[in-house]
Structure formats: structure tokens, C-alpha cells
Scaffold this active site. Structure first.
Site, short mmCIF file in Angstrom:
data_model
loop_
_atom_site.label_atom_id
_atom_site.label_comp_id
_atom_site.label_asym_id
_atom_site.label_seq_id
_atom_site.Cartn_x
_atom_site.Cartn_y
_atom_site.Cartn_z
N ALA A 1 -44.08 13.88 -142.36
CA ALA A 1 -44.52 12.57 -141.86
C ALA A 1 -46.03 12.54 -141.66
O ALA A 1 -46.61 13.46 -141.08
CB ALA A 1 -43.83 12.27 -140.53
N GLY A 2 -46.65 11.50 -142.15
CA GLY A 2 -48.10 11.41 -141.98
C GLY A 2 -48.60 10.00 -142.19
O GLY A 2 -47.95 9.18 -142.85
N ILE A 3 -49.76 9.71 -141.59
CA ILE A 3 -50.37 8.38 -141.72
C ILE A 3 -51.85 8.54 -142.06
O ILE A 3 -52.43 9.61 -141.87
CB ILE A 3 -50.24 7.56 -140.41
CG1 ILE A 3 -50.93 8.29 -139.24
CG2 ILE A 3 -48.78 7.28 -140.09
CD1 ILE A 3 -51.06 7.44 -137.97
N THR A 4 -52.43 7.46 -142.56
CA THR A 4 -53.89 7.41 -142.72
C THR A 4 -54.45 6.27 -141.87
O THR A 4 -53.79 5.24 -141.70
CB THR A 4 -54.30 7.15 -144.19
OG1 THR A 4 -53.63 5.98 -144.65
CG2 THR A 4 -53.97 8.33 -145.09
N ARG B 1 -39.23 7.55 -147.32
CA ARG B 1 -40.16 6.84 -148.21
C ARG B 1 -41.13 7.84 -148.83
O ARG B 1 -41.33 8.94 -148.33
CB ARG B 1 -40.97 5.81 -147.41
CG ARG B 1 -40.11 4.66 -146.92
CD ARG B 1 -40.97 3.48 -146.48
NE ARG B 1 -41.79 3.78 -145.32
CZ ARG B 1 -43.05 3.36 -145.16
NH1 ARG B 1 -43.62 2.61 -146.07
NH2 ARG B 1 -43.72 3.66 -144.07
N GLY B 2 -41.73 7.44 -149.93
CA GLY B 2 -42.82 8.20 -150.53
C GLY B 2 -42.43 9.62 -150.91
O GLY B 2 -41.31 9.89 -151.38
N TYR C 1 -57.99 12.46 -140.97
CA TYR C 1 -56.88 12.93 -141.81
C TYR C 1 -57.17 14.35 -142.34
O TYR C 1 -56.30 15.23 -142.30
CB TYR C 1 -56.72 11.95 -142.98
CG TYR C 1 -55.57 12.19 -143.91
CD1 TYR C 1 -54.31 11.67 -143.66
CD2 TYR C 1 -55.75 12.91 -145.09
CE1 TYR C 1 -53.25 11.86 -144.54
CE2 TYR C 1 -54.70 13.10 -145.98
CZ TYR C 1 -53.46 12.57 -145.70
OH TYR C 1 -52.42 12.76 -146.58
N PRO D 1 -50.46 18.30 -151.80
CA PRO D 1 -50.45 17.35 -152.90
C PRO D 1 -51.85 16.80 -153.15
O PRO D 1 -52.63 16.62 -152.22
CB PRO D 1 -49.53 16.22 -152.40
CG PRO D 1 -48.83 16.77 -151.20
CD PRO D 1 -49.74 17.79 -150.62
N1 CAA Z 1 -68.40 8.85 -151.71
C1 CAA Z 1 -69.66 8.44 -151.43
N2 CAA Z 1 -69.94 7.25 -150.94
C2 CAA Z 1 -68.93 6.40 -150.72
C3 CAA Z 1 -67.60 6.74 -150.96
C4 CAA Z 1 -67.36 8.03 -151.50
N3 CAA Z 1 -66.12 8.43 -151.78
N4 CAA Z 1 -66.80 5.72 -150.61
C5 CAA Z 1 -67.62 4.74 -150.16
N5 CAA Z 1 -68.90 5.16 -150.24
C6 CAA Z 1 -70.10 4.42 -149.84
C7 CAA Z 1 -70.04 2.99 -150.28
O1 CAA Z 1 -70.45 2.89 -151.63
C8 CAA Z 1 -71.00 2.33 -149.32
O2 CAA Z 1 -72.31 2.55 -149.74
P1 CAA Z 1 -73.43 1.43 -149.51
O3 CAA Z 1 -73.47 1.18 -148.05
O4 CAA Z 1 -74.64 2.10 -150.05
O5 CAA Z 1 -72.94 0.27 -150.32
C9 CAA Z 1 -70.81 3.14 -148.05
O6 CAA Z 1 -70.18 4.35 -148.44
C10 CAA Z 1 -69.92 2.45 -147.03
O7 CAA Z 1 -68.83 1.93 -147.70
P2 CAA Z 1 -68.06 0.68 -147.13
O8 CAA Z 1 -68.93 -0.20 -146.31
O9 CAA Z 1 -67.29 0.12 -148.27
O10 CAA Z 1 -67.09 1.37 -146.09
P3 CAA Z 1 -65.78 0.80 -145.52
O11 CAA Z 1 -65.94 0.62 -144.06
O12 CAA Z 1 -65.28 -0.34 -146.31
O13 CAA Z 1 -64.79 2.04 -145.74
C11 CAA Z 1 -63.43 3.56 -147.00
C12 CAA Z 1 -64.64 2.62 -146.99
C13 CAA Z 1 -62.35 3.16 -145.99
C14 CAA Z 1 -63.82 4.97 -146.71
C15 CAA Z 1 -62.90 3.38 -148.41
O14 CAA Z 1 -63.92 3.81 -149.30
C16 CAA Z 1 -61.67 4.14 -148.71
O15 CAA Z 1 -60.57 3.74 -148.37
N6 CAA Z 1 -61.82 5.27 -149.38
C17 CAA Z 1 -60.70 6.06 -149.82
C18 CAA Z 1 -60.49 7.21 -148.90
C19 CAA Z 1 -59.38 8.02 -149.48
O16 CAA Z 1 -59.50 8.66 -150.52
N7 CAA Z 1 -58.21 8.00 -148.81
C20 CAA Z 1 -57.09 8.69 -149.33
C21 CAA Z 1 -55.86 7.93 -148.98
S1 CAA Z 1 -54.44 8.62 -149.78
C22 CAA Z 1 -54.15 10.01 -148.94
O17 CAA Z 1 -54.74 10.30 -147.94
C23 CAA Z 1 -53.06 10.89 -149.50
C24 CAA Z 1 -53.61 12.23 -149.79
O18 CAA Z 1 -53.31 13.16 -149.06
C25 CAA Z 1 -54.43 12.44 -151.00
#
Ligand code: CAA
Length: 240
Positions: free
Chosen positions: A83-86, A12-13, A147, A177
Site C-alpha cells: 500500500a502506498g500513496i503519492t 488495485r494497481g 515519497y 518497480p
Molecule cells: N526535473 C527538473 N526540473 C523540473 C522537473 C524535473 N523532473 N519537473 C519540473 N521541473 C521544473 C519545472 O520545469 C519548473 O521550472 P520553471 O519554474 O523554470 O518553469 C519548476 O520545476 C517548477 O515546476 P512547476 O511549477 O510545474 O511545479 P509544480 O508545483 O506544478 O509541481 C511536480 C511539479 C508535482 C513535481 C510535477 O512535475 C510532477 O508531478 N512530477 C512528477 C513526479 C513523479 O515522477 N512522480 C512519480 C509518480 S508515480 C510513482 O511515484 C510510482 C513510482 O514509484 C515510480
């Protein structure tokens, strides 16, 4: 038959694109997967690539799975630890279980995948190891302490393996990536994802095939002197 290449998370992916690219480049590919039988069966039906089920977080299962691949296809000369997870959460909400699951799969999983094939590579005086790291191992990411730790760890692994393997004709490199159009990125909340894309100078997510082409180069004979390096493919989102 070409060299045997093992791709973990290969059905996948990004992993699926790597499996297909290596097959098209003449390798005999084994695609490992952990749990999604349906996706694996569909992948095999579409590509003709054999899939093997084991959990990379489990050393004994990895060793047994790799032994089966070698019994079926021959010695593994090329290994792609993909293989990897978040388990994303802000640090103050991250549970020990979210930490452990990601470390066990993404980091220990690399050890479990490469360690069983390493002695054979040393004996045969040839090997190619590619670890799929991430832009977030290079720059860190809000919500990804676990991660990012594993993906930064990948870079330490390949730099060390490169030094140990070089005199045996083994190379170990990483690909980092950026944000690629896969289920993993699509699982990020839409608003967050939109703001991420807005921060990518290319103005788009990457395609899995764009990562697969980096891997195909790194495992080729042409890349024999590229060792311990990192290729970043992120649409100019981040520079090391
Ligand atoms: N920078 C700064 N502040 C942020 C932020 C960011 N990137 N993301 C969220 N915040 C802030 C929010 O605005 C919120 O602020 P307030 O309390 O002032 O409103 C605070 O942080 C807390 O946010 P939430 O209560 O919404 O937090 P949550 O428990 O819902 O979790 C999270 C939020 C899970 C981190 C969510 O923002 C998220 O999924 N972020 C994406 C993380 C990401 O980029 N993952 C990559 C996945 S893909 C991958 O990993 C492949 C790869 O290799 C690239």
C-alpha cells in the site's frame, strides 16, 4: 488450502496483480484496501479474492484487520507491504501534511503491517515479507522528497528484518518497480509522463504483472536463501 498471503493495497494497481499472481500460485490471499469500496467489490467479484478494509497508517486498525484475516483464513505466512500513496510537490511547496500523509502510509504502514504478523512467523519458523519500494527510493525524484524518503526507508527495513528473521526461516526482501502502468503513474501530468517514458530504455511503462512475478518468486520456497535483497524491475531506467 495453500499458505495465507496478505497483500496491502491489494485490490488495485500493482497490488491487485500481486494478489492474483499469488492466488494463481496456490496461496489463499487476503487483499487489504483503504477506501475504495467499489473497486474492492469489483475486484472480489472478478477474482474471488476476499478483501479487507483498514487504513495501514493506523496501527490498531492494522492489528485488528490482520486478526480478522487470521480468524477467517488462518495464520499469515506471507505478507506483501504494497500500500502506498503519492503527494507530489517540489520541496519548497510541500506542506507538512503532504509529508506526514506519505510517511504515515508508506513507511509507518510497513511497520503496522509486518509487526502484527512477525511473532507468528517467528513461532512457526517460516515467513515471507516483501516490501514494494520504488525506483524513486533508489534514485530520488524531483517532486517526491516525501515519497522517496519512504521508499528508501523500505530498503533499510528489509535489510534489518532479514538479519533478525533469517534464523527463524523468515526472509524479507524489496522489489523496486520502475514506472508501471497504474493509476498512480497516470496521475502524473501528461507532459512529465511522456518525458519519463522517453528516459526508459525499454521504451515503455512496465506492467503490474511484471512486478507480481518478482514477488511470486521472492515468496516461494525456492527463494529461501534470498534475504535482504532488492529486485529492481524498471526497464533499465536505473542501476544501483
Ligand atoms: N526535473 C527538473 N526540473 C523540473 C522537473 C524535473 N523532473 N519537473 C519540473 N521541473 C521544473 C519545472 O520545469 C519548473 O521550472 P520553471 O519554474 O523554470 O518553469 C519548476 O520545476 C517548477 O515546476 P512547476 O511549477 O510545474 O511545479 P509544480 O508545483 O506544478 O509541481 C511536480 C511539479 C508535482 C513535481 C510535477 O512535475 C510532477 O508531478 N512530477 C512528477 C513526479 C513523479 O515522477 N512522480 C512519480 C509518480 S508515480 C510513482 O511515484 C510510482 C513510482 O514509484 C515510480
Amino acid at each position: 488450502m495453500g499458505r495465507v498471503a496478505l497483500v496491502t493495497g491489494g485490490s488495485r494497481g500493482i497490488g491487485a496483480a500481486i494478489s492474483v499472481a499469488l492466488k494463481n500460485a496456490g496461496y489463499t490471499v487476503a487483499a487489504n484496501y483503504a477506501g475504495n469500496d467499489e473497486a474492492a467489490a469489483k475486484f472480489t467479484a472478478e477474482t474471488g479474492i476476499k478483501t479487507y478494509k483498514w487504513n495501514v497508517a493506523d496501527y490498531d486498525a492494522s492489528k485488528a484487520g490482520i486478526a480478522q484475516v487470521e480468524a477467517d483464513l488462518g495464520p499469515v505466512d506471507v505478507v506483501i507491504a504494497n500500500a502506498g500513496i503519492t503527494r507530489d510537490a517540489p520541496f519548497h511547496k510541500m506542506t507538512p501534511d503532504q509529508w506526514k500523509q506519505v510517511i504515515d502510509t508508506n513507511l509507518t504502514g510497513v511497520f503496522n503491517t509486518v509487526h502484527p504478523v512477525w511473532p507468528g512467523m517467528r513461532e512457526r519458523k517460516f515467513g515471507r515479507v516483501v516490501v514494494i519500494s520504488s525506483i524513486n527510493g533508489q534514485k530520488g525524484q524531483f517532486g517526491q522528497v516525501n515519497y522517496a524518503a519512504t521508499k528508501a526507508g523500505d530498503l533499510g527495513i528489509v535489510k534489518s528484518l532479514a538479519q533478525e528473521g533469517a534464523r527463524f526461516g523468515i526472509t524479507a526482501n524489496a522489489v523496486c518497480p520502475g514506472y508501471i502502468a497504474t493509476e498512480m503513474v497516470m496521475a502524473v501530468p501528461e507532459k512529465v509522463r511522456e518525458s519519463i517514458i522517453a528516459g526508459i530504455p525499454a521504451g515503455r511503462l512496465g506492467e503490474p504483472e511484471e512486478i507480481a512475478r518478482c514477488v511470486a518468486f521472492l515468496v516461494s520456497d525456492d527463494a529461501g536463501f534470498v534475504n535482504g535483497s532488492t529486485i529492481s524491475a524498471n526497464g533499465a531506467q536505473f542501476f544501483v
